[in-house]
Every structure is written in structure tokens, then in C-alpha cells.
Design a protein around this motif. Structure first.
Motif, short mmCIF file in Angstrom:
data_model
loop_
_atom_site.label_atom_id
_atom_site.label_comp_id
_atom_site.label_asym_id
_atom_site.label_seq_id
_atom_site.Cartn_x
_atom_site.Cartn_y
_atom_site.Cartn_z
N VAL A 1 -63.65 -21.50 -3.94
CA VAL A 1 -63.62 -20.18 -4.39
C VAL A 1 -63.60 -19.27 -3.02
N LEU A 2 -62.55 -18.15 -3.23
CA LEU A 2 -62.42 -17.31 -2.11
C LEU A 2 -61.96 -18.11 -0.95
N GLY A 3 -61.24 -19.14 -1.16
CA GLY A 3 -60.50 -20.00 0.18
C GLY A 3 -61.65 -20.76 0.58
N THR B 1 -68.86 -15.35 8.16
CA THR B 1 -70.02 -16.42 8.27
C THR B 1 -69.35 -17.44 7.42
N ARG B 2 -68.38 -17.21 6.35
CA ARG B 2 -67.81 -18.25 5.40
C ARG B 2 -68.81 -18.72 4.65
N MET B 3 -69.95 -18.04 4.31
CA MET B 3 -70.42 -18.00 3.06
C MET B 3 -69.92 -17.34 1.82
N PRO B 4 -69.34 -17.92 1.10
CA PRO B 4 -68.09 -16.83 0.23
C PRO B 4 -68.91 -15.88 -0.31
N ILE B 5 -68.17 -14.61 -0.35
CA ILE B 5 -68.55 -13.16 -1.01
C ILE B 5 -67.56 -12.52 -1.42
N ASP B 6 -67.45 -12.26 -2.97
CA ASP B 6 -66.62 -11.76 -3.57
C ASP B 6 -66.56 -10.09 -3.43
N GLY B 7 -67.58 -9.56 -4.02
CA GLY B 7 -67.84 -8.12 -3.83
C GLY B 7 -67.25 -7.23 -4.70
N SER B 8 -66.12 -7.64 -5.46
CA SER B 8 -65.51 -6.76 -6.19
C SER B 8 -66.18 -6.03 -7.46
N LEU B 9 -67.22 -6.91 -7.84
CA LEU B 9 -68.09 -6.23 -8.86
C LEU B 9 -68.81 -4.82 -8.49
N TRP B 10 -68.78 -4.51 -7.26
CA TRP B 10 -69.31 -3.22 -6.84
C TRP B 10 -68.27 -2.12 -7.30
#
Length: 300
Positions: A291-293, A102-111
Motif C-alpha cells: 500500500v502506498l509503495g 517516517t514510512r508508516m503509510p498514510i494516504d490522506g486523500s479522504l480529507w
């Protein structure tokens, strides 16, 4: 003679001496229920489409944001079998897929190293802020989503929540402390009951109901035009859209906008964003970051 407010030039008026106008805003006859959760990745993904819908057609409806209770806690058999999620680390890949798609940036590494333990704490804070100010509650939800999705902050953490509420101009410590009181959970339970009565079994769910108590239920992320079609069906006629806000006004209101949000709001291709922003905004008004490209723009 007339002085043109746009050009600043004064001269002969046009041929029309008198023009009929209608300044009557549409009567708000629709109740819109948005069932969501602070850590719902697909809710984050529809921010561009849903916010444009609110901007252009918000005069038709009253918005009710309803917390749905996505994650009370890990363990006790909690699992999202459909998405292959049995524990916190399973969420990271799913989130990144949603972000990439969707190109709404999501990192997710906190999981992996600092997982969200529950979506109930930020949901309760939302309910307490809502008691003070409905509009600020929506701002809090937005800031919480920016924090957890794009900037990898754990919004089940008390200190993060205090910081986010302080950013609203409220007393973060007091609000978060109040959100830990049993009464705040009761407020949240009332939202859960409302969501169940509306038949919302997943997030996002958007329900629009007219005065005859008939309406439409839209589940999952959809294109902007899909929400307009739903409104038309509930109204029984073509709704009239407002002009999109200027980018200057939009950024002043939201404080932070991702490229995808600007693209959707103004029907632009990603490649056109840089020139569009430079044309619409003064360099003194914003900062462009990444952020995140993905590029995002922050109000100075």
C-alpha cells in the motif's frame, strides 16, 4: 546426558552441572501514560518504536492509554496554525509528509472527499471497548489507525466503526450505540481532564512516573533508544530488556505488520526485509501486500 530442544540431538551434557537462574519478573513500579488520539498522525508514526519499547520493557510499567481529544469538530475557529491547518483539505498534505518522512503509510486523500468530521466518535468507542477489555481497546485503536491512515477509511463514520468493532469479536452495533450515550462522553471527558493534569498539550505524549511520583515526559515522535533512556532515568538504574519476540509470534499477535515495524523491531535495513521474512515465516502463514509503495504482511 541431555537432549537439546533446539537441535533435537541427544548427547553428553555440558560441563556446568548446576546453573543459578533468576525467573523473577521485574516488579511493575512505573505508571506509563500514553496520551494520544485516533487521528494523530505522529502517534501512527511512532508505532514501530513504541511497540518495540512495550515488547521489550513492558514488564516494568502499567500502561494507561489516554484519549486527548484532537478534533471535536470543524468550524468554531478550530485551526492548527503551526501546521497550516484551517480546514479538512489542509490535513491531507500534512499527513502525506508524515507518512513519507517516517514510512508508516498514510494516504490522506479522504480529507478531500470524505473527511473525518471528529476524532471524538472513535475515541468514545475506544472508551466503551476499554470498559469490556483493556487489551481489546488497544487492538481497536490499532485497527482504527490502520483504517484511517493506510486504508483511507473514515473512522468518524458509524458503519466503519461498527465494522472495526465486529472485527474484535464484539457486537459492533451495540458498542457504537453505547458510545453515542452521554455517559460515554463523560468517560472521554475524564480522559481529557487526566491529560490536562499530566501537562499533555500535544500528541503523542508519553509520561512515565515512579513510586515517588517523579518521572519524565516525552513529547512527539522519538527513536526507540529515547524511550529506553527515559525509563532508565525514572528507574534510577539500567532496565533489563526482554528478547524481541520471534517474527512468527509478533505477526500472530498483531495480525498485520508494516515493513517499517519489522525493521525497527529487529534492527534491519529495508532491503533485508524480504529475505528475513522468508527465513522466519512459512509461506502458509502470511500474505505480503503493498500500500502506498510500502510492503506489509498479513497473518493468514
Amino acid at each position: 546426558m541431555v537432549c537439546d530442544v533446539e537441535t533435537g540431538v541427544c548427547g553428553v551434557a555440558g560441563s556446568e552441572e548446576m546453573e543459578l537462574i533468576d525467573l523473577t519478573a521485574p516488579k511493575k513500579t512505573i505508571e506509563l501514560y500514553y496520551v494520544t488520539d485516533p487521528i494523530c498522525s505522529h502517534c501512527w508514526a511512532i508505532e514501530p518504536q513504541f511497540n518495540r519499547f512495550l515488547e521489550q520493557y513492558g514488564d516494568y510499567f502499567n500502561v494507561h492509554t489516554v484519549m486527548g481529544g484532537l478534533l471535536e469538530k470543524w468550524g468554531d475557529g478550530f485551526a492548527d496554525v503551526q501546521n497550516g491547518i484551517a480546514g479538512p483539505s489542509d490535513v491531507a498534505g500534512h499527513w502525506r509528509e508524515v507518512g513519507d518522512m517516517t514510512r508508516m503509510p498514510i494516504d490522506g486523500s479522504l480529507w478531500y472527499d470524505n473527511p473525518v468530521t471528529s476524532s471524538f466518535p472513535p475515541s468514545r468507542v475506544f472508551k466503551i471497548v476499554q470498559k469490556h477489555d483493556e487489551k481489546l481497546a488497544r487492538v481497536f485503536l490499532r485497527r482504527a489507525r490502520e483504517a484511517v491512515f493506510a486504508f483511507n477509511r473514515n473512522i468518524s463514520d458509524q458503519e466503519v466503526l461498527i465494522d472495526l468493532v465486529n472485527g474484535l469479536g464484539l457486537d459492533g452495533k451495540a458498542i457504537v450505540k453505547e458510545a453515542e450515550h452521554p455517559d460515554s462522553q463523560q468517560l472521554l471527558n475524564e480522559d481529557f481532564q487526566l491529560a490536562a493534569s499530566l501537562g499533555a498539550r500535544g500528541f503523542p505524549t508519553i509520561i512515565m512516573v515512579n513510586e515517588e511520583n517523579k518521572g519524565v515526559k516525552i513529547v512527539g515522535g522519538r527513536p526507540f533508544e529515547y524511550y529506553v533512556a527515559g525509563l532508565k532515568q525514572v528507574l534510577g538504574e539500567d532496565p533489563k530488556s526482554k528478547q524481541q519476540p520471534t517474527l512468527e509470534d509478533y505477526l500472530a499477535k498483531e495480525k498485520l505488520l508494516f515493513s517499517k515495524e519489522i525493521e525497527v523491531m529487529y534492527d534491519l535495513e529495508q532491503a533485508a526485509i524480504k529475505d528475513f521474512v522468508e527465513k522466519e515465516l512459512s509461506t502458509n502463514d502470511y500474505e505480503a501486500k503493498e500500500v502506498l509503495g510500502e510492503t506489509y504482511f498479513v497473518k493468514k
